[in-house]
Design an enzyme around this catalytic site. Structure first.
Site, PDB file in Angstrom:
ATOM      1  N   THR A 188      -9.689   3.507  11.623  1.00 29.79           N
ATOM      2  CA  THR A 188      -9.783   4.095  12.928  1.00 29.79           C
ATOM      3  C   THR A 188     -11.364   4.269  13.277  1.00 29.79           C
ATOM      4  O   THR A 188     -11.504   3.754  14.597  1.00 29.79           O
ATOM      5  CB  THR A 188      -9.687   5.849  12.747  1.00 29.79           C
ATOM      6  OG1 THR A 188      -8.287   6.017  11.920  1.00 29.79           O
ATOM      7  CG2 THR A 188      -9.713   6.600  13.786  1.00 29.79           C
ATOM      8  N   LYS A 243       0.817  -1.200   0.078  1.00 32.38           N
ATOM      9  CA  LYS A 243       0.004   0.025  -0.146  1.00 32.38           C
ATOM     10  C   LYS A 243       0.932   1.134  -0.069  1.00 32.38           C
ATOM     11  O   LYS A 243       1.433   1.556   1.062  1.00 32.38           O
ATOM     12  CB  LYS A 243      -1.026   0.018   1.248  1.00 32.38           C
ATOM     13  CG  LYS A 243      -1.693   1.378   1.225  1.00 32.38           C
ATOM     14  CD  LYS A 243      -2.568   1.442   2.559  1.00 32.38           C
ATOM     15  CE  LYS A 243      -3.119   2.998   2.720  1.00 32.38           C
ATOM     16  NZ  LYS A 243      -3.918   2.946   4.088  1.00 32.38           N
ATOM     17  N   GLY A 284      -8.178   9.463   8.990  1.00 30.42           N
ATOM     18  CA  GLY A 284      -8.560   9.448  10.499  1.00 30.42           C
ATOM     19  C   GLY A 284      -9.586  10.582  10.845  1.00 30.42           C
ATOM     20  O   GLY A 284     -10.139  10.482  12.048  1.00 30.42           O
TER      21      GLY A 284
END
Lengths: 285, 83
Positions: free
Chosen positions: A224, A113, A174
């Site tokens: 998250t 990634k 986030g």
């Protein structure tokens, strides 16, 4: 009773098209991060509850005489998942390429990634650095999963570099804001109809994930929203259900929204149809 | 002239052999001559770690032949939680 194929699939809770990344079929359309959980035990349970097929991991500095990495790796290897190492925190192509090489050796996977971060406030991808790093990594035999934006010119360059999946952000990492730019994400989906597209980052609620899937995105990557939930394990299951629902909805063909109400109950045979409307504003149709 | 006792000479010679490097962002004086030595010295002989020197990946099989030099910036990393 004879079951039709859609009914058989629906009863089995399955959707029709399998998802593959670089020729590897995955069992789930939810990719889950492994950070920020209250404990390793909760993380493991959340991965299972999410029925995730792929989890992301990172590389970090090991303390002298430390074995934190080994303990974590043992834990994660016990889960029925593919590992996708990230290059989180890298700010230049060189940092990202070196991190990818280190991850390939440690995890024996050529998947990466790819994150090249432009600035600390937004954690926005540096698209120029991203394309440069992706180009080099593909040359070195990596299977790159680039964390990108909805920008189509960058997307085209990433595909030209050899990326066979793109991972545009929903909103900044986030933030939990969901899909900030749905129109552009729809355009991206339409522009690359056959390329696996994963919404990565910014997902805050199962409804956000379902919206991405209804839009035709192939999968969702999040961390998250599950890890920081009051009950991460149950939230993981909620996301799994939302993603299944969103995918099934996409495959079923959503209706086009209409600006005008349309009765769902048949009009023919309506009782009292010949009565005068109760007030002048209403008209029979 | 007898500037140093034999023990001092040994200590000075040992100090001459020490290399000043930065390991995982912290200064370190090390007698390690190769990256393999350094990895072992830091207690990672049997631990799965990945290494980089001055920003470039050094594969595990090349650590024996990778010299440690003054001023090197060395990273020893392992797998961690990530998003």
């Amino acid at each position: 009773m004879n079951q039709t194929e859609p009914l058989r699939r629906a009863m089995a809770g399955a959707t029709s098209t399998p998802l593959s990344f670089y020729g590897v079929q995955v069992s789930s359309r939810l990719l889950l991060g492994t950070a920020l959980y209250p404990s390793p035990q909760v993380m493991s349970e959340a991965v299972r509850a999410a029925r995730a097929g792929i989890v992301t991991v990172s590389l970090r500095r090991e303390q002298a005489r430390g074995r934190s990495g080994e303990r974590f790796l043992d834990l994660i290897r016990a889960l029925p998942v593919h590992l996708l190492p990230n290059t989180a925190g890298c700010r230049t192509p060189k940092e990202a390429i070196t991190t990818a090489e280190m991850a390939r050796e440690l995890l024996e996977t050529d998947w990466v990634k790819l994150e090249v971060i432009a600035n600390d406030d937004t954690l926005q991808p540096d698209l120029f650095g991203l394309v440069e790093a992706a180009t080099e990594l593909v040359k070195r035999g990596f299977k790159v999963f680039p964390y990108t934006t909805e920008d189509l010119s960058a997307a085209e360059r990433l595909v030209a570099a050899g990326c066979r999946v793109l991972m545009p952000w929903g909103s900044p990492i986030g933030t939990g804001r969901g899909l900030s730019n749905p129109l552009a994400l729809k355009t991206m989906r339409a522009y690359f109809p056959d390329l696996p597209l994963v919404i990565d980052a910014g997902i805050g609620a199962p409804s956000h994930a379902a919206a991405a899937m209804e839009m035709g995105y192939d999968a969702v990557l999040l961390n998250t929203a599950v890890a920081k939930a009051q009950d991460p394990v149950t939230m993981a299951a909620a996301f799994a259900n939302a993603i299944d629902a969103g995918r099934a909805a996409f495959e079923s063909g959503l209706i086009e929204p209409s600006d005008r109400a349309q009765p769902s109950t048949p009009v023919a045979g309506t009782p009292f149809f010949d009565f005068e409307p109760p007030h002048s504003g209403g008209t029979r149709r | 002239m007898n500037a140093h006792k034999p023990d001092d000479r040994g200590a000075i010679a040992a100090a001459d052999r020490l290399r000043e490097v930065t390991l995982n962002g912290r200064p370190l004086s090390t007698a390690a001559e190769t990256l393999a030595d350094l990895v072992a010295e830091q207690g990672f002989g049997d631990v799965k770690v990945a290494t980089a020197v001055n920003g470039d990946f050094v594969a595990a099989r090349l650590r024996e032949s990778a010299p440690v030099r003054n001023g090197d910036r060395i990273e020893i990393l392992s797998v961690r939680q990530g998003g």
